[in-house]
Design a protein around this motif. Structure first.
Motif, PDB file in Angstrom:
ATOM      1  N   ARG A   1       0.836  -1.197   0.000  1.00 41.44           N
ATOM      2  CA  ARG A   1       0.000   0.000   0.000  1.00 41.44           C
ATOM      3  C   ARG A   1       0.874   1.252   0.000  1.00 41.44           C
ATOM      4  O   ARG A   1       0.559   2.245  -0.636  1.00 41.44           O
ATOM      5  N   ASP A   2       2.012   1.183   0.712  1.00 39.31           N
ATOM      6  CA  ASP A   2       2.925   2.327   0.768  1.00 39.31           C
ATOM      7  C   ASP A   2       3.552   2.625  -0.586  1.00 39.31           C
ATOM      8  O   ASP A   2       3.903   3.764  -0.869  1.00 39.31           O
ATOM      9  N   LEU A   3       3.713   1.598  -1.428  1.00 36.74           N
ATOM     10  CA  LEU A   3       4.447   1.763  -2.678  1.00 36.74           C
ATOM     11  C   LEU A   3       3.614   1.632  -3.947  1.00 36.74           C
ATOM     12  O   LEU A   3       4.061   2.026  -5.016  1.00 36.74           O
ATOM     13  N   ALA A   4       2.454   1.048  -3.847  1.00 35.64           N
ATOM     14  CA  ALA A   4       1.678   0.723  -5.045  1.00 35.64           C
ATOM     15  C   ALA A   4       1.215   1.975  -5.770  1.00 35.64           C
ATOM     16  O   ALA A   4       0.819   2.956  -5.155  1.00 35.64           O
ATOM     17  N   SER A   5       1.276   1.900  -7.082  1.00 39.26           N
ATOM     18  CA  SER A   5       0.780   3.007  -7.892  1.00 39.26           C
ATOM     19  C   SER A   5      -0.741   3.023  -7.871  1.00 39.26           C
ATOM     20  O   SER A   5      -1.364   4.054  -8.021  1.00 39.26           O
ATOM     21  N   ASP A   6      -1.335   1.849  -7.665  1.00 43.08           N
ATOM     22  CA  ASP A   6      -2.777   1.717  -7.631  1.00 43.08           C
ATOM     23  C   ASP A   6      -3.158   0.906  -6.395  1.00 43.08           C
ATOM     24  O   ASP A   6      -3.031  -0.309  -6.388  1.00 43.08           O
TER      25      ASP A   6
ATOM     26  N   LEU B   1       9.200  -3.397  -4.609  1.00 40.21           N
ATOM     27  CA  LEU B   1       9.786  -3.620  -3.288  1.00 40.21           C
ATOM     28  C   LEU B   1      11.295  -3.814  -3.335  1.00 40.21           C
ATOM     29  O   LEU B   1      11.982  -3.538  -2.352  1.00 40.21           O
ATOM     30  N   GLY B   2      11.810  -4.317  -4.429  1.00 42.36           N
ATOM     31  CA  GLY B   2      13.253  -4.444  -4.633  1.00 42.36           C
ATOM     32  C   GLY B   2      14.043  -4.875  -3.419  1.00 42.36           C
ATOM     33  O   GLY B   2      13.975  -6.017  -2.980  1.00 42.36           O
TER      34      GLY B   2
ATOM     35  N   LEU C   1       1.649  -9.598  -7.262  1.00 48.97           N
ATOM     36  CA  LEU C   1       3.006 -10.099  -6.993  1.00 48.97           C
ATOM     37  C   LEU C   1       4.039  -9.553  -7.984  1.00 48.97           C
ATOM     38  O   LEU C   1       5.122  -9.143  -7.554  1.00 48.97           O
ATOM     39  N   PRO C   2       3.739  -9.516  -9.290  1.00 51.57           N
ATOM     40  CA  PRO C   2       4.716  -8.885 -10.191  1.00 51.57           C
ATOM     41  C   PRO C   2       4.957  -7.407  -9.846  1.00 51.57           C
ATOM     42  O   PRO C   2       6.088  -6.925  -9.915  1.00 51.57           O
TER      43      PRO C   2
END
Length: 193
Positions: free
Chosen positions: A66-71, A132-133, A125-126
């Motif tokens: 949620r912190d990183l997702a574009s959507d 997340l790297g 997941l992709p």
């Protein structure tokens, strides 16, 4: 986080995929004409696995995404799906395999899980692997540690269900994997102290 635990833990995306594979394989062992005792054991294994899986995702994986997702819709969509799975699990835990609605409820849970797995494995997941790297190792270690905490109180129940539900050859392989995993985790946590 302990560096050994980071080294031996799968990434969160690998862990989630392994959970999916395990639950789907267990679903495929369930048949309408399976003896009631085996049905109950298979369903207990499925339900326990899904409960632990959902809790890991909700506590650790989804917040990171949620912190990183574009959507955020991908993550937000998962919570109602988990709620529906939990509702069906609660229903199954109250039913007996002889109940005419038991098989129908198991199949409904299977359909919901298959849909959820497809969404996660094709989209979420992709996206996690791209975004997340460097955090994948840390999150994998957190999820491994939390999984051990969640499953420890259930080990006896899970073992009894596995013995009833699985063929002996699978049990031997699983026991070997559990012993090896326990040894690695014990060593990892032993060095942390």
């Amino acid at each position: 986080m302990n560096s050994i635990l980071k080294q031996v833990s799968p990434s969160p995306t690998t862990m989630i995929r392994m959970d999916h594979t395990h639950v789907l394989a267990t679903f495929h062992r369930y048949h309408i004409d399976t003896p009631a005792k085996t049905k109950r054991s298979l369903v207990n294994l499925i339900c326990s696995a899904l409960e632990v899986h959902a809790q890991l995702e909700e506590e650790i994986f989804y917040p990171a995404m949620r912190d990183l997702a574009s959507d955020g819709a991908l993550v937000d969509k998962s919570f109602p799906e988990h709620a529906e799975m939990k509702r069906l699990i609660a229903r199954l835990r109250e039913m007996e395999p002889h109940d005419p609605r038991y098989d129908e409820t198991v199949m409904e849970l299977m359909r919901d899980v298959i849909h959820h797995v497809a969404d996660e494995e094709t989209m979420l997941l992709p996206d996690a692997e791209r975004r997340l790297g460097d955090r994948l190792g840390e999150l994998g270690a957190q999820m491994t540690k939390r999984r051990l905490e969640l499953t420890a109180p259930r080990v006896g129940e899970m073992a009894r269900n596995a013995v009833t539900a699985m063929p002996v050859s699978s049990m031997v392989l699983t026991a070997g994997a559990v012993v090896a995993g326990a040894y690695l985790v014990t060593r990892a946590f032993g060095r942390e102290a």
